[in-house]
Design an enzyme around this catalytic site. Structure first.
Site, mmCIF file in Angstrom:
data_model
loop_
_atom_site.group_PDB
_atom_site.id
_atom_site.type_symbol
_atom_site.label_atom_id
_atom_site.label_comp_id
_atom_site.label_asym_id
_atom_site.label_seq_id
_atom_site.Cartn_x
_atom_site.Cartn_y
_atom_site.Cartn_z
ATOM 1 N N LYS A 197 51.673 7.544 32.705
ATOM 2 C CA LYS A 197 50.434 6.846 32.323
ATOM 3 C C LYS A 197 50.462 6.411 30.854
ATOM 4 O O LYS A 197 50.156 5.271 30.497
ATOM 5 C CB LYS A 197 49.241 7.773 32.587
ATOM 6 C CG LYS A 197 47.948 7.317 31.990
ATOM 7 C CD LYS A 197 47.446 6.058 32.642
ATOM 8 C CE LYS A 197 46.369 5.423 31.812
ATOM 9 N NZ LYS A 197 45.601 4.456 32.547
ATOM 10 N N CYS A 251 42.157 2.456 25.875
ATOM 11 C CA CYS A 251 43.426 2.828 26.507
ATOM 12 C C CYS A 251 44.593 2.476 25.607
ATOM 13 O O CYS A 251 45.258 3.333 25.052
ATOM 14 C CB CYS A 251 43.563 2.085 27.826
ATOM 15 S SG CYS A 251 42.036 2.051 28.737
HETATM 16 N N1 SAJ Z 1 45.516 -8.104 24.231
HETATM 17 C C1 SAJ Z 1 46.136 -8.980 23.345
HETATM 18 N N2 SAJ Z 1 47.150 -9.767 23.786
HETATM 19 C C2 SAJ Z 1 47.569 -9.740 25.095
HETATM 20 C C3 SAJ Z 1 46.941 -8.841 26.000
HETATM 21 C C4 SAJ Z 1 45.918 -8.038 25.537
HETATM 22 O O1 SAJ Z 1 45.799 -9.042 22.158
HETATM 23 O O2 SAJ Z 1 48.470 -10.509 25.439
HETATM 24 C C5 SAJ Z 1 44.421 -7.235 23.769
HETATM 25 C C6 SAJ Z 1 43.104 -7.438 24.533
HETATM 26 O O3 SAJ Z 1 42.352 -8.476 24.009
HETATM 27 C C7 SAJ Z 1 42.448 -6.078 24.346
HETATM 28 C C8 SAJ Z 1 43.621 -5.109 24.353
HETATM 29 O O4 SAJ Z 1 44.761 -5.896 24.049
HETATM 30 O O5 SAJ Z 1 41.775 -5.968 23.117
HETATM 31 C C9 SAJ Z 1 43.843 -4.359 25.652
HETATM 32 O O6 SAJ Z 1 43.533 -5.175 26.771
HETATM 33 P P1 SAJ Z 1 44.332 -5.220 28.138
HETATM 34 O O7 SAJ Z 1 43.653 -6.230 28.976
HETATM 35 O O8 SAJ Z 1 45.782 -5.424 27.911
HETATM 36 O O9 SAJ Z 1 44.234 -3.735 28.737
HETATM 37 P P2 SAJ Z 1 43.018 -2.692 28.971
HETATM 38 O O10 SAJ Z 1 42.952 -1.799 27.760
HETATM 39 O O11 SAJ Z 1 41.761 -3.365 29.376
HETATM 40 O O12 SAJ Z 1 43.578 -1.856 30.234
HETATM 41 C C10 SAJ Z 1 44.814 -1.143 30.117
HETATM 42 C C11 SAJ Z 1 45.696 -1.469 31.342
HETATM 43 N N3 SAJ Z 1 47.039 -0.965 31.114
HETATM 44 C C12 SAJ Z 1 48.127 -1.760 31.204
HETATM 45 O O13 SAJ Z 1 48.053 -2.946 31.433
HETATM 46 C C13 SAJ Z 1 49.463 -1.117 31.024
HETATM 47 C C14 SAJ Z 1 45.079 -0.842 32.597
HETATM 48 O O14 SAJ Z 1 45.948 -1.020 33.702
HETATM 49 C C15 SAJ Z 1 44.817 0.660 32.385
HETATM 50 O O15 SAJ Z 1 44.181 1.237 33.517
HETATM 51 C C16 SAJ Z 1 43.885 0.802 31.212
HETATM 52 O O16 SAJ Z 1 44.539 0.250 30.051
HETATM 53 C C17 SAJ Z 1 43.562 2.291 31.013
HETATM 54 O O17 SAJ Z 1 42.425 2.691 31.311
HETATM 55 O O18 SAJ Z 1 44.468 3.067 30.640
#
Ligand code: SAJ
Length: 402
Positions: A197, A251
């Site tokens: 995880k 996360c």
């Molecule tokens: N972000 C960027 N650039 C990107 C992608 C995301 O700057 O290309 C930023 C987003 O704007 C945000 C942050 O990163 O601020 C995180 O967003 P996210 O959409 O990547 O992920 P989370 O935090 O909403 O959800 C993650 C997911 N994990 C993965 O993709 C490996 C989800 O599957 C997990 O269940 C979740 O964390 C968790 O609860 O652990």
């Protein structure tokens, strides 16, 4: 009957999903206000498809209470904060939920922990409590994987990991999750499940940091990072993520620190990546300053931040880049920039607007921190404004990027 403990972003959808697939479920949360809201027939946060799922679970007979139930299956999904200074996990909510379950559970009950925990947390904090309380229970760690904004779909379709001490109980919980989960379910041991995880979220954090570092390099080289990423991603083995104003949520901005906290000497790439992501809100501030100077805007009160949540089309503001940016301003004794977010209806920060048009009326420069659909569909309203778009949703010539 399954007793789901903790009815937040993960526990609530999980409880609703089980109930709407024929499982007898009671949801427990120690927050009486939250339980009252659910019992009044209302959901507690906005999420695509959640209200429909809620209705179907209510029809199926789900119940919500502040009391822990006497039964043989529990799913614990409570928060796992971390200490901002040591970067170590604070397992207090998990431990207290386990204790409360042990007080009431039947001997031989199965206890599933869904909360994200750092590798080794279950050995270090949970097993001693079980030993001390002298009850025979079977422990499982089934870390959640769903993404805010697409939770309902992902609950149904994502593959899952189940860590178990005894394979037979792992299989039993696999059967329970199979009532709704259409993905593959892997059964492994608990330490492996804990590690996978945190590694999954660390992988994403490091890759976002790579994109953010490229954005900084390109800014100083006066090149277009988005064009470079677009072209590089046409290579069959390259898939660069999107640079942005920073990383929020509970996360990706948190879990990798668990590894850094536990293995400080071994986490060079991870530690630097986290620092790069954490530096992005300040990088945006610096960009705002540059653009204000170039455009001759002297008055900071004429600059507004669009978006307070940590990403688009959700109402979750935890660790959001906008809040990080405002707290950096605060540390430097600067007054808050104006802010507005259509998803944040309560007053959260000073200088917050609740009306899009009024917000736009009161600023000359709009900094897009979050790419909500509202702003995507309203580019015309930005006519005549200086725009810094940190999410690259608009590509028009006069729009600034990070
Ligand atoms: N972000 C960027 N650039 C990107 C992608 C995301 O700057 O290309 C930023 C987003 O704007 C945000 C942050 O990163 O601020 C995180 O967003 P996210 O959409 O990547 O992920 P989370 O935090 O909403 O959800 C993650 C997911 N994990 C993965 O993709 C490996 C989800 O599957 C997990 O269940 C979740 O964390 C968790 O609860 O652990």
């Amino acid at each position: 009957m399954v007793n789901v403990i903790g009815l937040g972003y993960i526990g609530l959808p999980t409880a609703l999903m089980l109930a709407s697939h024929g499982v007898d479920v009671i949801g427990t949360d120690y927050n009486a206000g939250l339980v009252d809201t659910l019992n009044a027939g209302k959901t507690t946060f906005k999420e695509k498809g959640l209200d429909e799922l809620f209705s179907s679970a209510l029809k199926a007979g789900i119940k919500f209470t502040t009391e822990y139930q006497e039964t043989d299956t529990y799913i614990i999904s409570v928060p796992t904060p971390y200490d901002a200074f040591s970067k170590k996990i604070d397992a207090k909510y998990v431990v207290s939920a386990v204790k409360s379950v042990l007080d009431v559970c039947r001997n031989g009950a199965v206890l599933v922990i869904e909360s994200t925990v750092s590798p080794g947390t279950i050995d270090k904090f949970v097993r001693p409590v079980i030993k001390q309380m002298g009850k025979e229970i079977h422990l499982i760690h089934a870390p959640e994987r769903i993404i805010p904004g697409n939770m309902v779909y992902e609950l149904l379709h994502n593959n899952r990991t189940i860590g178990a001490d005894e394979a037979a109980y792992g299989e039993k919980i696999k059967t329970l999750y199979s009532s709704f989960c259409q993905g593959n379910i892997v059964v492994t041991d608990i330490r492996t499940a804990e590690m996978t995880k945190v590694v999954e979220n660390t992988f994403r954090a490091v890759n976002i940091a790579f994109a953010n570092e490229l954005a900084k390099i390109c800014r100083y080289a006066d090149m277009d990072v988005y064009e470079i990423v677009r072209i590089c991603n046409m290579h069959p083995r390259v898939n660069i993520l999107q640079p942005g104003p920073g990383v929020g949520g509970h996360c990706i901005s948190v879990d990798p620190w668990f590894l850094v906290g536990d293995y400080p000497g071994l986490t060079k790439v991870i530690g630097e990546s986290m620092k790069i992501n954490d530096s992005m809100p300040d990088f945006v501030l610096h960009r705002i300053e540059q653009i204000m100077e170039k455009e001759g805007i002297a008055d900071i009160s004429r600059v507004g931040l669009y978006g307070l949540t940590y990403k688009e089309n959700v109402d979750d503001c935890r660790e959001s880049p906008t809040l990080q940016l405002l707290s950096s301003q605060h540390r430097h004794l600067a007054p808050n920039l104006k802010t507005y977010d259509p998803y944040v209806v309560n007053d959260m920060v000073e200088g917050q607007y609740h009306d899009f048009d009024q917000f736009l009326h009161d600023v000359d420069m709009v900094v897009i921190m979050v790419g909500h659909d509202e702003i995507k569909n309203n580019f015309a309203k930005l006519q005549g404004k200086i725009v810094l778009d940190t999410r690259h949703i608009f590509t028009q010539n006069h729009v600034y990027h990070i």
